[in-house]
Design a protein around this motif. Structure first.
Motif, PDB file in Angstrom:
ATOM      1  N   THR A 114      75.201 110.769  57.988  1.00 19.23           N
ATOM      2  CA  THR A 114      74.930 112.065  57.361  1.00 19.23           C
ATOM      3  C   THR A 114      76.031 112.443  56.380  1.00 19.23           C
ATOM      4  O   THR A 114      75.765 112.898  55.267  1.00 19.23           O
ATOM      5  N   GLY A 115      77.282 112.247  56.780  1.00 19.04           N
ATOM      6  CA  GLY A 115      78.402 112.551  55.889  1.00 19.04           C
ATOM      7  C   GLY A 115      78.411 111.704  54.634  1.00 19.04           C
ATOM      8  O   GLY A 115      78.998 112.084  53.614  1.00 19.04           O
ATOM      9  N   THR A 116      77.722 110.566  54.695  1.00 21.68           N
ATOM     10  CA  THR A 116      77.686 109.669  53.535  1.00 21.68           C
ATOM     11  C   THR A 116      76.996 110.316  52.344  1.00 21.68           C
ATOM     12  O   THR A 116      77.266 109.946  51.200  1.00 21.68           O
ATOM     13  N   ILE A 117      76.141 111.311  52.584  1.00 21.88           N
ATOM     14  CA  ILE A 117      75.494 111.983  51.463  1.00 21.88           C
ATOM     15  C   ILE A 117      76.519 112.743  50.638  1.00 21.88           C
ATOM     16  O   ILE A 117      76.374 112.889  49.417  1.00 21.88           O
ATOM     17  N   VAL A 119      79.053  93.208  52.039  1.00 19.11           N
ATOM     18  CA  VAL A 119      79.513  92.333  50.948  1.00 19.11           C
ATOM     19  C   VAL A 119      79.834  93.177  49.713  1.00 19.11           C
ATOM     20  O   VAL A 119      80.845  92.948  49.035  1.00 19.11           O
ATOM     21  N   LEU A 120      78.975  94.159  49.418  1.00 15.26           N
ATOM     22  CA  LEU A 120      79.214  95.027  48.265  1.00 15.26           C
ATOM     23  C   LEU A 120      80.514  95.806  48.424  1.00 15.26           C
ATOM     24  O   LEU A 120      81.318  95.888  47.492  1.00 15.26           O
ATOM     25  N   ALA A 121      80.736  96.380  49.605  1.00 15.07           N
ATOM     26  CA  ALA A 121      81.972  97.131  49.848  1.00 15.07           C
ATOM     27  C   ALA A 121      83.197  96.249  49.703  1.00 15.07           C
ATOM     28  O   ALA A 121      84.192  96.629  49.071  1.00 15.07           O
ATOM     29  N   LEU A 125      85.024 104.971  46.139  1.00  9.50           N
ATOM     30  CA  LEU A 125      83.972 105.811  46.683  1.00  9.50           C
ATOM     31  C   LEU A 125      82.680 105.023  46.862  1.00  9.50           C
ATOM     32  O   LEU A 125      81.924 105.253  47.826  1.00  9.50           O
ATOM     33  N   GLY A 126      82.415 104.091  45.949  1.00  7.70           N
ATOM     34  CA  GLY A 126      81.245 103.237  46.094  1.00  7.70           C
ATOM     35  C   GLY A 126      81.334 102.383  47.351  1.00  7.70           C
ATOM     36  O   GLY A 126      80.341 102.196  48.066  1.00  7.70           O
ATOM     37  N   ALA A 127      82.533 101.866  47.635  1.00  7.56           N
ATOM     38  CA  ALA A 127      82.737 101.087  48.852  1.00  7.56           C
ATOM     39  C   ALA A 127      82.551 101.956  50.093  1.00  7.56           C
ATOM     40  O   ALA A 127      81.923 101.534  51.079  1.00  7.56           O
ATOM     41  N   ALA A 128      83.087 103.175  50.051  1.00 12.67           N
ATOM     42  CA  ALA A 128      82.918 104.100  51.182  1.00 12.67           C
ATOM     43  C   ALA A 128      81.451 104.445  51.378  1.00 12.67           C
ATOM     44  O   ALA A 128      80.962 104.514  52.517  1.00 12.67           O
ATOM     45  N   PHE A 129      80.732 104.625  50.283  1.00 11.18           N
ATOM     46  CA  PHE A 129      79.304 104.918  50.396  1.00 11.18           C
ATOM     47  C   PHE A 129      78.552 103.719  50.974  1.00 11.18           C
ATOM     48  O   PHE A 129      77.635 103.886  51.795  1.00 11.18           O
ATOM     49  N   ALA A 130      78.925 102.511  50.570  1.00 10.99           N
ATOM     50  CA  ALA A 130      78.274 101.311  51.105  1.00 10.99           C
ATOM     51  C   ALA A 130      78.505 101.194  52.609  1.00 10.99           C
ATOM     52  O   ALA A 130      77.589 100.860  53.368  1.00 10.99           O
ATOM     53  N   LEU A 131      79.714 101.468  53.052  1.00  7.44           N
ATOM     54  CA  LEU A 131      80.017 101.396  54.487  1.00  7.44           C
ATOM     55  C   LEU A 131      79.248 102.475  55.260  1.00  7.44           C
ATOM     56  O   LEU A 131      78.718 102.223  56.349  1.00  7.44           O
ATOM     57  N   GLY A 132      79.183 103.681  54.703  1.00  9.92           N
ATOM     58  CA  GLY A 132      78.407 104.738  55.342  1.00  9.92           C
ATOM     59  C   GLY A 132      76.924 104.399  55.381  1.00  9.92           C
ATOM     60  O   GLY A 132      76.231 104.712  56.365  1.00  9.92           O
TER      61      GLY A 132
END
Length: 353
Positions: A72-75, A20-22, A37-44
């Motif tokens: 892991t790549g989400t970091i 929902v956040l993404a 980038l926040g959306a990509a981080f939420a999905l990761g």
């Protein structure tokens, strides 16, 4: 309710909130780099919620490997998200993608090759040390950049978001290094899933309490000044302070000083730092102190570039004289304000003369 069921419920709640956040970030702020980038981080992070386990003792299911690699790549995405969140001038470069690809590829190799070949502890340790490294980089970015943010509520929310993510990620990395190769009970897995769900819920709640346009501004340009009703005496006092601030900018050109901070400027005006933040934000319309300084620097540079007497002065000299520390940031800031590079601006002014 059994522990495995509770664990599943916590993971499902985390995934639902993150999706929902993404979707919300992409729907409302898809043109803003920090929001993307926040959306990509939420999905990761959703991939992390689905696949994460502290019990790493043998080969993981094959379908888990891509999810773990993405997790892991989400970091790396977290580090980039922090940079974009605190630095309005930050831009994604090709090598950022390369770093993400390398970290993700190593994690995938660890799942399908390194760990199954008998090197579980090595694989887990390296992956989590990488994670800790990027967490440190993100925290450093926050510490270095947050003083320039002039919107008080936004400053607190941004710091909370980064610290909450760093705390959860850092503790998980340390625990996984410590327990690599050992069996962990179901209770520990369930507690971890519950902590993740609470962390995600707290971040979403914090973001809901601040105006999205403040948290993810569309540009680094000044916002329209806010109009407040206040006693005439207070308004007069504020105007005197603004006049004094403008004299420091116009007469003393204090923006030229190296490492000028809002604290130093407040000291020159003999007022508390919070009051100067409020004045620049609410009366002059700036959200970021560095943007406020750079606009004055760029105005000086524009005058110098348009001056026929300085036609032979190198652009870098003009940039340094105006207070910029290097040519790259000057070129980016100048183009963001004028739409052209300093060299193009000079040529346009020469042609128009």
């Amino acid at each position: 309710m059994t522990l495995p069921t509770l664990d599943l419920a916590f993971r499902a709640a985390s995934v639902a909130l993150l999706l929902v956040l993404a979707a919300s970030l992409l729907a409302d702020f898809r043109k803003v780099l920090a929001a993307r980038l926040g959306a990509a981080f939420a999905l990761g992070s959703a991939a992390h919620a689905v696949s994460y386990s502290m019990d790493v003792t043998s080969r993981v299911p094959l379908w888990h490997a891509p999810l773990i690699a993405i997790s892991t790549g989400t970091i790396v995405v977290f580090w980039l998200f922090t940079r974009a969140l605190f630095d309005d001038e930050f831009r994604i470069r090709w090598w950022h993608g390369l770093i993400w690809a390398l970290v993700t590829a190593f994690s995938f190799a660890g799942c399908v090759w390194i760990a199954p070949s008998g090197h579980v502890r090595f694989s887990v340790t390296v992956v989590n040390l990488i994670a800790l490294g990027f967490i440190v980089l993100a925290l450093w970015q926050m510490i270095a950049s947050w003083p320039a943010d002039l919107v008080e509520r936004r400053r607190r929310v941004r710091v909370f978001i980064v610290c909450a993510i760093a705390l959860y990620g850092g503790l998980n990395a340390v625990l996984q290094i410590a327990t690599a190769g050992h069996h962990i009970g179901t209770a520990a897995e369930t507690i971890n899933a519950g902590v993740l769900a609470c962390t995600v819920a707290a971040i979403v709640y914090a973001m809901m309490r601040v105006d999205g346009a403040d948290l993810f501004p569309a540009a680094g340009e000044p916002a329209p000044p806010r109009v407040f009703s206040q006693p005439a005496a207070d308004a007069s006092a504020d105007q005197k302070l603004i006049n004094a601030l403008m004299r420091l900018m116009a007469d003393e050109r204090i923006y030229r000083h190296e490492n000028i901070t809002i604290g130093v400027l407040a000291g020159r005006l003999k007022i508390p730092e919070y009051r100067l933040r409020r004045l620049i934000n609410q009366r002059l319309g700036y959200r970021n102190f560095n943007v406020f300084l750079n606009n004055h620097r760029i105005e000086e540079a524009k005058a110098a570039l348009a001056d026929p007497a300085q036609a032979e002065v190198p652009v870098i000299t003009i940039a340094m004289d105006a207070g910029f520390q290097s040519l790259g940031p000057f070129n980016r800031a100048f183009k963001a304000v004028t739409g052209v590079t300093p060299t193009e601006y000079r040529r346009l002014k020469v042609d128009a003369a």
